[in-house]
Design an enzyme around this catalytic site. Structure first.
Site, PDB file in Angstrom:
ATOM      1  N   LYS A  19      -5.775   9.206  -7.400  1.00 11.11           N
ATOM      2  CA  LYS A  19      -5.669   7.935  -6.573  1.00 11.11           C
ATOM      3  C   LYS A  19      -7.226   7.544  -6.701  1.00 11.11           C
ATOM      4  CE  LYS A  19      -4.591   6.225  -2.144  1.00 11.11           C
ATOM      5  NZ  LYS A  19      -5.815   5.452  -2.013  1.00 11.11           N
ATOM      6  N   GLU A  26      -6.601   0.007 -10.836  1.00 11.79           N
ATOM      7  CA  GLU A  26      -7.849  -0.036 -10.017  1.00 11.79           C
ATOM      8  C   GLU A  26      -9.042  -0.220 -10.757  1.00 11.79           C
ATOM      9  OE1 GLU A  26      -6.703   0.899  -7.123  1.00 11.79           O
ATOM     10  OE2 GLU A  26      -8.401   1.427  -5.982  1.00 11.79           O
ATOM     11  N   LYS A  80      -4.349  12.191   0.420  1.00 11.33           N
ATOM     12  CA  LYS A  80      -5.987  11.923   0.451  1.00 11.33           C
ATOM     13  C   LYS A  80      -6.605  13.659   0.358  1.00 11.33           C
ATOM     14  CE  LYS A  80      -7.120   7.998   2.380  1.00 11.33           C
ATOM     15  NZ  LYS A  80      -8.080   7.038   1.955  1.00 11.33           N
ATOM     16  N   SER A 128       0.920  -1.065   0.008  1.00 11.62           N
ATOM     17  CA  SER A 128       0.003  -0.104  -0.062  1.00 11.62           C
ATOM     18  C   SER A 128       0.952   1.350  -0.006  1.00 11.62           C
ATOM     19  CB  SER A 128      -0.921  -0.090   1.225  1.00 11.62           C
ATOM     20  OG  SER A 128      -0.134  -0.109   2.302  1.00 11.62           O
ATOM     21  N   LEU A 129       0.147   2.281  -0.013  1.00  6.84           N
ATOM     22  CA  LEU A 129       0.978   3.726   0.308  1.00  6.84           C
ATOM     23  C   LEU A 129       1.139   4.251   1.420  1.00  6.84           C
ATOM     24  CD1 LEU A 129      -0.121   4.926  -3.639  1.00  6.84           C
ATOM     25  CD2 LEU A 129       2.051   4.021  -2.719  1.00  6.84           C
ATOM     26  N   CYS A 148     -44.455  -3.318  17.329  1.00  7.66           N
ATOM     27  CA  CYS A 148     -45.476  -4.327  17.849  1.00  7.66           C
ATOM     28  C   CYS A 148     -44.941  -5.189  18.620  1.00  7.66           C
ATOM     29  CB  CYS A 148     -45.873  -5.234  16.430  1.00  7.66           C
ATOM     30  SG  CYS A 148     -44.588  -6.096  15.838  1.00  7.66           S
TER      31      CYS A 148
HETATM   32  S1  IVH Z   1       0.248   3.037  -6.934  1.00  7.51           S
HETATM   33  C1  IVH Z   1       3.581   0.352  -4.817  1.00  7.51           C
HETATM   34  N1  IVH Z   1      -1.325   4.428  -8.166  1.00  7.51           N
HETATM   35  O1  IVH Z   1      -4.286   3.143  -3.572  1.00  7.51           O
HETATM   36  C2  IVH Z   1       2.584   1.426  -5.231  1.00  7.51           C
HETATM   37  N2  IVH Z   1      -2.103   3.235  -6.259  1.00  7.51           N
HETATM   38  O2  IVH Z   1      -2.725   2.866  -0.844  1.00  7.51           O
HETATM   39  C3  IVH Z   1       1.399   0.893  -5.774  1.00  7.51           C
HETATM   40  N3  IVH Z   1      -4.459   3.462  -5.745  1.00  7.51           N
HETATM   41  O3  IVH Z   1      -3.598  -0.287  -3.150  1.00  7.51           O
HETATM   42  C4  IVH Z   1       0.097   1.663  -5.938  1.00  7.51           C
HETATM   43  N4  IVH Z   1      -4.784   5.064  -7.402  1.00  7.51           N
HETATM   44  O4  IVH Z   1      -5.288   0.501  -4.725  1.00  7.51           O
HETATM   45  C5  IVH Z   1      -1.106   3.827  -7.102  1.00  7.51           C
HETATM   46  N5  IVH Z   1      -2.671   5.979  -9.323  1.00  7.51           N
HETATM   47  C6  IVH Z   1      -2.294   5.101  -8.303  1.00  7.51           C
HETATM   48  C7  IVH Z   1      -3.623   4.565  -7.550  1.00  7.51           C
HETATM   49  C8  IVH Z   1      -3.333   3.699  -6.465  1.00  7.51           C
HETATM   50  C9  IVH Z   1      -5.453   4.166  -6.436  1.00  7.51           C
HETATM   51  C10 IVH Z   1      -4.722   2.579  -4.774  1.00  7.51           C
HETATM   52  C11 IVH Z   1      -4.129   0.991  -5.081  1.00  7.51           C
HETATM   53  C12 IVH Z   1      -3.394   0.990  -3.782  1.00  7.51           C
HETATM   54  C13 IVH Z   1      -3.655   1.856  -2.716  1.00  7.51           C
HETATM   55  C14 IVH Z   1      -2.363   2.189  -2.042  1.00  7.51           C
END
Ligand code: IVH
Length: 667
Positions: A113, A171, A310, A81-82, A408
């Site tokens: 995102k 996604e 975010k 994840s990020l 009821c």
């Molecule tokens: S890059 C190692 N790019 O956000 C990097 N992720 O918390 C891999 N997501 O699990 C992710 N838009 O589901 C990336 N433009 C984007 C994104 C993206 C949505 C989601 C993805 C990931 C989560 C990260």
């Protein structure tokens, strides 16, 4: 190669090109009708010559009915994840950390995102071989069959400069328009609504039946290429290469050279994202150079070369005054939070849904709590948390889900596998009884001119207990009640009399049989023609009808098996309601529009919109509210909306006018 194999291969190639034009480029070059014809030809050829079957054939995108458990797959590269940031200051920190660690100039790619569910797609020798969900990051579910139904995902790549094997991640999303359509349909069928497109997308991907997935029109945006022999040394160029191979790579990425570029991107998309067809919840920043990415490396959970920012969800804090429990027409109990009114995203919020017992338990709610209310991608505001630090004056009473029906007193039941509680007392529970009558009189059902307050009064006075009682009301009974005068009583009598001419399919809908919404009622009426036939219909004959599944069939059987329902239907019959399709309707039925989906738009001079709608259905066609890839024609009157016009032009849907439509029926 014989001529059949050659034709099969040519059709496959051509159909995939049209899929790409339509779903990736949004620029179709042939009509839906032509597309469908070619698809049908291919299906027929493949059926006749099974030796030429190919799992990559575009015919496999429609999803077969076979269900299967998902196999678990270990990711070759874990799906990380990020790190999240929520402020400009945190973005600056990230920028400075990267800068210090690299100690040389660098670029960042800014992307949106997307708020869906992540997917990893594996390609070998230019062919799509597998799709795996994120799962726990190490292993996920093999959802290949479901992902094949997503038309914007190429099954075979274009060009030749792709690596022998690679993964591309992105996604899976349910566009807003599809989300709204799906929820509307679920509302009609009394199924629980999806809270947001993300839940709808992940729920859909986990469906065991790919045919259901295909019907939901998911989309996928891809943003990350992984493999041993990637074409370029930067993230940007790799994505551009992937775009050439046929992938849907977002157009809105931006190469940023300074921190200010990043802030400009954020500021722009914070506003503009509201106009996108899909949900987004932030932006993602990635170091462009792969060499620099390798230098920065990873922490245990996420890359050091990327970060998410975010967008601020629109959130407010307010006091939870009380929790009330509402009983719906089907007996489902909805817990509702009553809040101290608070301004949120431009509207005053006083109530928020608490969904079900598990949600209440998860929040550990107490009366008097200061709660956080958010309006994100959600339709109804929701409570996302409690400010526990504000519990200084002591803790209020813990919120517990009720055990008995608030109306009821009947003990509630929670069917296995469902999140909702129900009051099982459908014959004796006032809101359920009143709810059924309210449904019976609605415009799309019997269109009887009374509102919920009147129904309440009639119920309180003991004059109605079910829909059939409405027809035994007398003017004298009404005049004894408050607020009734000769005129209003006469009006109701007239409205009841007129309702006896309401066509059979609407009478069927009015009964309020579970899962029998307007569309299903039409289907059933069209196949069985009379209430009598339907009362006697077997389970098998019900499921044999197009679009009638087991759940609906069971519900119809259960309804007519119940003696109380039989009695109501009998009394309605005696009152002279339409219990079968009229002779005229039966005589005028045809298949002239079979398989065609027609959208009506604008105002007409020869017939009303409703009449045109009825004609379409009477001749076997389907009337739909919005223009989509499935639309065959738009029946256009005067003043057709500009949005529909534009969409029609874009999709190449044929527009026909009244005269043309009527002559189609007279041919
Ligand atoms: S890059 C190692 N790019 O956000 C990097 N992720 O918390 C891999 N997501 O699990 C992710 N838009 O589901 C990336 N433009 C984007 C994104 C993206 C949505 C989601 C993805 C990931 C989560 C990260």
């Amino acid at each position: 190669m014989d001529i059949f194999e050659a034709r099969i291969q040519a059709l496959r190639k051509e159909l995939e090109q049209h899929n790409y034009n339509y779903y990736v480029l949004s620029a179709p070059t042939i009509s839906d009708f032509e597309f469908d014809q070619k698809m049908r030809e291919l299906q027929e050829l493949e059926q006749a010559y099974p030796a030429y079957d190919d799992p990559d054939s575009p015919t496999h995108r429609v999803g077969s009915d076979l269900s299967k458990e998902f196999a678990k797959v270990v990711h070759q590269y874990p799906m990380l994840s990020l790190g999240n940031t929520y402020s400009q200051a945190e973005v600056r920190d990230f920028y400075e950390q990267v800068s210090r660690a690299l100690n040389e100039p660098f670029e960042l790619v800014a992307e949106l995102k997307y708020d869906g569910t992540s997917i990893s797609l594996i390609y070998e020798q230019g062919r799509f071989v597998q799709a795996v969900t994120r799962g726990d990051g190490v292993r996920g579910d093999d959802v290949t069959a479901n992902v094949k139904t997503i038309r914007s995902i190429p099954l075979r790549l274009q060009g030749a400069d792709y690596p022998a094997r690679f993964e591309i991640r992105g996604e899976v999303l349910l566009p807003w328009a599809e989300f709204d359509r799906l929820n509307k349909e679920r509302e009609e069928q009394e199924e629980p609504l999806f809270a947001n497109p993300r839940n709808a997308a992940s729920g859909t991907l986990k469906q065991q039946n790919p045919a259901i997935v295909a019907a939901r029109k998911l989309d996928a945006y891809l943003y990350y290429l992984l493999g041993e022999q990637l074409p370029a040394e930067t993230h940007w160029d790799n994505l551009e290469a992937a775009r050439r191979w046929g992938f849907k790579i977002p157009q809105v990425m931006k190469l940023c050279h300074t921190l200010q570029d990043v802030f400009d991107y954020i500021a722009y998309w914070d506003v503009e994202r509201k106009n996108l067809p899909v949900a987004t919840d932030g932006i993602v920043l990635k170091v462009n150079s792969l060499r620099q990415q390798r230098n920065l490396g990873f922490t245990a959970k996420s890359p050091r070369w990327a970060i998410a920012y975010k967008f601020q969800a629109e959130r407010a804090e307010t006091r939870l005054n009380a929790v009330s429990f509402q009983v719906g027409r089907t007996g489902a109990i909805t817990p509702v939070a009553n809040l101290e009114p608070v301004l949120l995203a431009g509207t005053i919020v006083k109530r928020a849904s608490l969904h079900n017992a598990d949600i209440i338990e998860g929040l550990d709610l107490h009366l008097g709590d200061q709660v956080y209310v958010e309006k994100g991608g959600e339709i109804i505001p929701k409570i996302v948390g409690v400010n526990t630090e504000a519990r200084t004056a002591g803790l209020g009473e813990k919120v517990r889900f009720i055990q008995r029906c608030p109306e009821c007193g009947t003990p509630l039941v929670r069917p296995e596998g469902e999140a909702a509680h129900y009051c099982p007392n459908d014959v004796g529970c006032a809101p359920q009884i009143k709810g059924r009558i309210e449904h019976f009189v609605t415009r799309k059902a019997m269109n009887i001119n009374i509102g919920p307050e009147t129904i309440e009064d009639l119920y309180e006075a003991g004059l109605v207990r079910d829909s059939a009682d409405l027809y035994t009301l007398r003017v004298a009974d009404l005049l004894r009640l408050e607020r009734w005068a000769e005129k209003s009583a006469q009006n109701l009598m007239e409205s009841l009399a007129v309702s006896k001419q309401v066509p059979f399919e609407r009478v069927l809908y009015a009964l309020g049989i579970r899962y029998v919404g307007e569309t299903v009622a039409k289907r059933l009426a069209g196949s069985f023609h009379s209430m009598e036939a339907l009362e006697q219909a077997s389970f098998e004959s019900l499921v044999a009808v197009d679009e009638i599944g087991e759940r609906i069939a069971q519900s119809v059987r259960a309804y007519f098996a119940d003696a109380r329902n039989q009695a109501i239907v009998k009394r309605l019959k005696e009152q002279g309601l339409q219990m079968s399709l009229s002779e005229e309707r039966l005589a005028n039925r045809s298949d002239k529009l079979k398989g065609l989906t027609i959208v009506i738009s604008g105002t007409f001079s020869k017939h009303s919109r409703d009449e045109y709608k009825a004609m379409i259905e009477q001749h076997g066609g389907k009337n739909s509210g919005s223009v989509s890839g499935k639309t065959n024609y738009i029946l256009a009157g005067d003043n057709m909306g500009p949005a529909k016009l534009e969409k029609a032009a874009k999709l190449g849907v044929k527009i026909i006018h009244e005269e043309e439509f009527l002559s189609m029926l007279n041919e």
